[in-house]
Design a protein around this motif. Structure first.
Motif, PDB file in Angstrom:
ATOM      1  N   ARG A   1       0.836   5.507   1.121  1.00  9.58           N
ATOM      2  CA  ARG A   1       0.336   6.778   1.637  1.00  9.58           C
ATOM      3  C   ARG A   1       1.260   7.834   1.433  1.00  9.58           C
ATOM      4  O   ARG A   1       2.497   7.852   1.782  1.00  9.58           O
ATOM      5  CB  ARG A   1       0.159   6.423   3.274  1.00  9.58           C
ATOM      6  CG  ARG A   1      -1.027   5.438   3.621  1.00  9.58           C
ATOM      7  CD  ARG A   1      -1.387   5.356   5.044  1.00  9.58           C
ATOM      8  NE  ARG A   1      -2.372   4.233   5.289  1.00  9.58           N
ATOM      9  CZ  ARG A   1      -2.149   3.032   5.308  1.00  9.58           C
ATOM     10  NH1 ARG A   1      -1.095   2.298   5.011  1.00  9.58           N
ATOM     11  NH2 ARG A   1      -3.227   2.403   5.680  1.00  9.58           N
TER      12      ARG A   1
ATOM     13  N   SER B   1       0.649  -1.182  -0.002  1.00 10.47           N
ATOM     14  CA  SER B   1       0.129   0.014  -0.181  1.00 10.47           C
ATOM     15  C   SER B   1       0.874   1.174  -0.009  1.00 10.47           C
ATOM     16  O   SER B   1       2.247   1.168   0.439  1.00 10.47           O
ATOM     17  CB  SER B   1      -1.071  -0.037   1.116  1.00 10.47           C
ATOM     18  OG  SER B   1      -0.311   0.758   2.492  1.00 10.47           O
TER      19      SER B   1
ATOM     20  N   TYR C   1      -2.354  13.309   4.569  1.00 11.52           N
ATOM     21  CA  TYR C   1      -1.660  12.418   3.386  1.00 11.52           C
ATOM     22  C   TYR C   1      -3.072  11.864   2.634  1.00 11.52           C
ATOM     23  O   TYR C   1      -4.205  12.031   2.910  1.00 11.52           O
ATOM     24  CB  TYR C   1      -1.095  11.079   3.973  1.00 11.52           C
ATOM     25  CG  TYR C   1      -2.117   9.989   4.686  1.00 11.52           C
ATOM     26  CD1 TYR C   1      -2.589   8.939   4.057  1.00 11.52           C
ATOM     27  CD2 TYR C   1      -2.583  10.052   6.285  1.00 11.52           C
ATOM     28  CE1 TYR C   1      -3.394   7.882   4.560  1.00 11.52           C
ATOM     29  CE2 TYR C   1      -3.366   9.098   6.511  1.00 11.52           C
ATOM     30  CZ  TYR C   1      -3.908   8.330   5.974  1.00 11.52           C
ATOM     31  OH  TYR C   1      -4.600   7.107   6.296  1.00 11.52           O
ATOM     32  N   TYR C   2      -2.699  11.629   1.458  1.00 15.19           N
ATOM     33  CA  TYR C   2      -3.552  10.601   0.649  1.00 15.19           C
ATOM     34  C   TYR C   2      -3.109   9.233   0.389  1.00 15.19           C
ATOM     35  O   TYR C   2      -1.724   9.148   0.314  1.00 15.19           O
ATOM     36  CB  TYR C   2      -3.857  11.563  -0.699  1.00 15.19           C
ATOM     37  CG  TYR C   2      -2.887  11.534  -1.726  1.00 15.19           C
ATOM     38  CD1 TYR C   2      -2.617  10.498  -2.704  1.00 15.19           C
ATOM     39  CD2 TYR C   2      -1.702  12.593  -1.539  1.00 15.19           C
ATOM     40  CE1 TYR C   2      -1.503  10.409  -3.536  1.00 15.19           C
ATOM     41  CE2 TYR C   2      -0.614  12.501  -2.472  1.00 15.19           C
ATOM     42  CZ  TYR C   2      -0.330  11.478  -3.547  1.00 15.19           C
ATOM     43  OH  TYR C   2       0.617  11.571  -4.211  1.00 15.19           O
ATOM     44  N   THR C   3      -4.059   8.613  -0.041  1.00 17.16           N
ATOM     45  CA  THR C   3      -3.593   7.069  -0.561  1.00 17.16           C
ATOM     46  C   THR C   3      -3.211   7.098  -1.907  1.00 17.16           C
ATOM     47  O   THR C   3      -4.103   7.242  -2.784  1.00 17.16           O
ATOM     48  CB  THR C   3      -4.762   6.215  -0.022  1.00 17.16           C
ATOM     49  OG1 THR C   3      -4.941   6.261   1.382  1.00 17.16           O
ATOM     50  CG2 THR C   3      -4.423   4.808  -0.357  1.00 17.16           C
TER      51      THR C   3
ATOM     52  N   ALA D   1       5.103   4.533   3.238  1.00 21.80           N
ATOM     53  CA  ALA D   1       4.580   5.721   3.771  1.00 21.80           C
ATOM     54  C   ALA D   1       5.704   6.906   3.211  1.00 21.80           C
ATOM     55  O   ALA D   1       7.011   6.622   3.255  1.00 21.80           O
ATOM     56  CB  ALA D   1       4.347   6.152   5.065  1.00 21.80           C
TER      57      ALA D   1
ATOM     58  N   ALA E   1      -1.709   7.370  10.842  1.00 24.82           N
ATOM     59  CA  ALA E   1      -2.245   6.253   9.702  1.00 24.82           C
ATOM     60  C   ALA E   1      -2.663   5.144  10.516  1.00 24.82           C
ATOM     61  O   ALA E   1      -3.739   4.487   9.822  1.00 24.82           O
ATOM     62  CB  ALA E   1      -1.141   6.027   8.672  1.00 24.82           C
TER      63      ALA E   1
END
Length: 336
Positions: free
Chosen positions: A89, A87, A143-145, A289, A277
């Motif tokens: 972030r 993932s 933050y954005y994903t 991240a 987060a």
């Protein structure tokens, strides 16, 4: 310690840097020769090695010393993603970057408003309020994903999608998590950091302006989901955390230095990012991240734009670098 991954067909193993000889050692091959008892996840999976902390580093150093001493398992790894990111972030680390980028976007897209803004800032001696980060930035990490599936390796070509005419780089660093956390304190979150890596958050600036003005979901939808890049080398946190607020950095395009900057003045620490987060959700091994753009670390801020065929190299002292050639735009897009 500096580590990376060897990808050779179906073989995925860890390589470790032997500092005194400036040599890379195939850790799995060294284990096969010198200590088969440690061969397995720690020599074949970089995240597992990072999660072992001092035990893993001691084992890797011992094997590397023997391998170099006996001229065994020394390699020159091809560039590859160090981990399979699960993932992404992307945080906002520096207010100065936001302010400089916002000013550039307004100068470029709202020329009629620019004289008024400049007059306001000259008289008031402060930044025009609409060009500062949102109020939440002072309260907690923002933050954005992003799209972890489009991260490309060091040496890969940066694609130029057909829906943008204005491609940009962004100089950042990232941290990879190596064990699960949930509702973590900043200290607990810092302890979950396995390694640091250089990151390029590629952006479509004309799309960003349009999304910022008209989208329901803000300026990071198609603006930033098509590509990013990360360095091949990861550095363990014991070598970076003591120096994190004092690392020099640079942007070099086709051998010419476009910007020199540093990590000084970051609003929130990586432990703060991951702590925030992890509120109400689990963050696990392999998640990435990123820091947000270092001040003057994008073409938007300095009004200098990359072109197809150029090679962009982003570097941060002690962490490393990532270098990528800019691809040609599709026939539907003509860079300006």
């Amino acid at each position: 310690m500096r580590v990376r991954r060897i990808c050779d067909g179906d073989r995925r193993v860890v390589a470790v840097h032997h500092g005194p000889s400036d040599t890379w050692v195939d850790l799995d091959a060294a284990a096969a020769v010198f200590d088969r008892s440690v061969r397995g996840p720690l020599t074949q999976d970089l995240v597992d090695l990072l999660a072992a902390r001092e035990r893993g580093r001691d084992m890797a150093q011992r094997l590397a010393d023997r391998a170099v001493g006996e001229q065994v398992a020394m390699v020159t790894p091809a560039p590859a993603l160090p981990v399979d990111v699960t993932s992404l972030r992307c945080f906002l680390g520096w207010e100065k970057h936001w302010v400089q980028a916002a000013h550039s976007l307004v100068r470029r897209n709202l020329r009629a408003a620019w004289p008024f803004i400049r007059a306001y800032e000259t008289v008031g001696r402060r930044t025009f309020p609409a060009l500062r980060p949102g109020a939440a930035f002072g309260d907690h990490p923002d933050y954005y994903t992003g799209n972890h599936r489009t991260i490309r390796a060091d040496g890969d070509e940066i694609p130029w999608p057909d829906y943008t005419d204005l491609l940009d780089y962004e100089l950042e660093f990232g941290v990879v998590v190596d064990h699960p956390i949930r509702d973590a304190t900043p200290a607990q979150a810092t302890a979950a950091i396995g390694g640091f890596v250089v990151f390029n958050d590629v952006s479509a600036r004309d799309v960003q302006w349009d999304e910022h003005r008209r989208s329901s979901f803000g300026p990071v939808v198609k603006t930033k989901t098509f590509a990013s890049t990360m360095g091949a080398v990861m550095v363990t946190p014991d070598e970076i955390l003591p120096h994190l607020d004092d690392l020099d950095a640079s942007v070099v395009v086709d051998g010419e230095t476009w910007a020199s900057t540093s990590t000084a003045g970051m609003r929130w620490s990586p432990g703060d990012w991951l702590s925030y987060a992890s509120r109400g959700e689990e963050i696990g091994p392999g998640e990435l991240a990123t820091s947000g753009t270092l001040p003057s670390g994008s073409g938007l801020e300095i009004d200098r734009w990359i072109r197809p065929g150029q090679t962009v190299t982003l570097s941060i002292d002690r962490i490393g670098s990532v270098s990528n050639r800019v691809g040609a735009p599709s026939t539907a897009s003509t860079p300006r």
